[in-house]
Design an enzyme around this catalytic site. Sequence first.
Site, PDB file in Angstrom:
ATOM      1  N   CYS A 121     -10.099  -5.494   0.563  1.00 16.50           N
ATOM      2  CA  CYS A 121     -11.313  -4.688   0.671  1.00 16.50           C
ATOM      3  C   CYS A 121     -12.199  -4.960  -0.544  1.00 16.50           C
ATOM      4  O   CYS A 121     -11.799  -5.647  -1.484  1.00 16.50           O
ATOM      5  CB  CYS A 121     -10.960  -3.204   0.768  1.00 16.50           C
ATOM      6  N   CYS A 178     -10.791  -3.921  -3.940  1.00 11.93           N
ATOM      7  CA  CYS A 178      -9.695  -4.792  -4.372  1.00 11.93           C
ATOM      8  C   CYS A 178     -10.180  -6.187  -4.742  1.00 11.93           C
ATOM      9  O   CYS A 178      -9.606  -6.837  -5.610  1.00 11.93           O
ATOM     10  CB  CYS A 178      -8.614  -4.843  -3.304  1.00 11.93           C
ATOM     11  N   GLU A 195      -3.095  -4.349  -3.380  1.00 13.20           N
ATOM     12  CA  GLU A 195      -3.588  -5.080  -4.541  1.00 13.20           C
ATOM     13  C   GLU A 195      -3.494  -4.244  -5.815  1.00 13.20           C
ATOM     14  O   GLU A 195      -3.209  -4.770  -6.893  1.00 13.20           O
ATOM     15  CB  GLU A 195      -5.042  -5.518  -4.312  1.00 13.20           C
ATOM     16  N   ASN A 213       0.835  -1.198   0.000  1.00 17.43           N
ATOM     17  CA  ASN A 213       0.000   0.000   0.000  1.00 17.43           C
ATOM     18  C   ASN A 213       0.871   1.250   0.000  1.00 17.43           C
ATOM     19  O   ASN A 213       1.970   1.271   0.544  1.00 17.43           O
ATOM     20  CB  ASN A 213      -1.009  -0.005   1.159  1.00 17.43           C
ATOM     21  N   VAL A 214       0.344   2.284  -0.645  1.00 16.83           N
ATOM     22  CA  VAL A 214       1.017   3.576  -0.752  1.00 16.83           C
ATOM     23  C   VAL A 214      -0.015   4.631  -0.384  1.00 16.83           C
ATOM     24  O   VAL A 214      -0.919   4.928  -1.169  1.00 16.83           O
ATOM     25  CB  VAL A 214       1.566   3.816  -2.174  1.00 16.83           C
ATOM     26  N   GLU A 215       0.096   5.166   0.829  1.00 12.56           N
ATOM     27  CA  GLU A 215      -0.876   6.146   1.317  1.00 12.56           C
ATOM     28  C   GLU A 215      -0.558   7.547   0.809  1.00 12.56           C
ATOM     29  O   GLU A 215       0.509   7.810   0.250  1.00 12.56           O
ATOM     30  CB  GLU A 215      -0.905   6.129   2.850  1.00 12.56           C
ATOM     31  N   CYS A 256      -4.120   0.739  -2.521  1.00 10.51           N
ATOM     32  CA  CYS A 256      -4.027  -0.513  -1.769  1.00 10.51           C
ATOM     33  C   CYS A 256      -2.913  -1.373  -2.365  1.00 10.51           C
ATOM     34  O   CYS A 256      -2.506  -1.178  -3.513  1.00 10.51           O
ATOM     35  CB  CYS A 256      -5.351  -1.273  -1.838  1.00 10.51           C
TER      36      CYS A 256
END
Length: 133
Positions: A88, A91, A57, A44-46, A55
Amino acid sequence: MTIDWDTLREAARDVMLRAYAPYSGFPVGAAAYADDGRLLVGCNVENAAYGVTLCAECSLVSALITGGGGRLVAFACVNRDGTAIMPCGRCRQLLWEHGGPELLVDTPRGILPMSDVLPQAFGPEDLAVREGE
């Protein structure tokens, strides 16, 4: 294709360590095998604008596409403890698109086909023009 689930889970754990999660503090790693045997990973990359966070995925499917495409055949996703977690809803739809109903998913309840993870899924066939309509 024989699935090496231990290697898949370890790859997800390794990539989870590279996640960029300064806001939630919830790093996620994902790994999958493509139908040609490639091992793909994503984390994940916020973003400060939460709605544009990616996400794990999403990162993984981007690797699938940029690496030449194909179909996903086996998938694992883990949290900071290396424990299997469920994707989620968004995803799950993404995984359906790129793996279909037969994609095998490592879940907290064991290995399940995507058709059990996302029953009655909406997919590309639902958008197809039907003859006579």
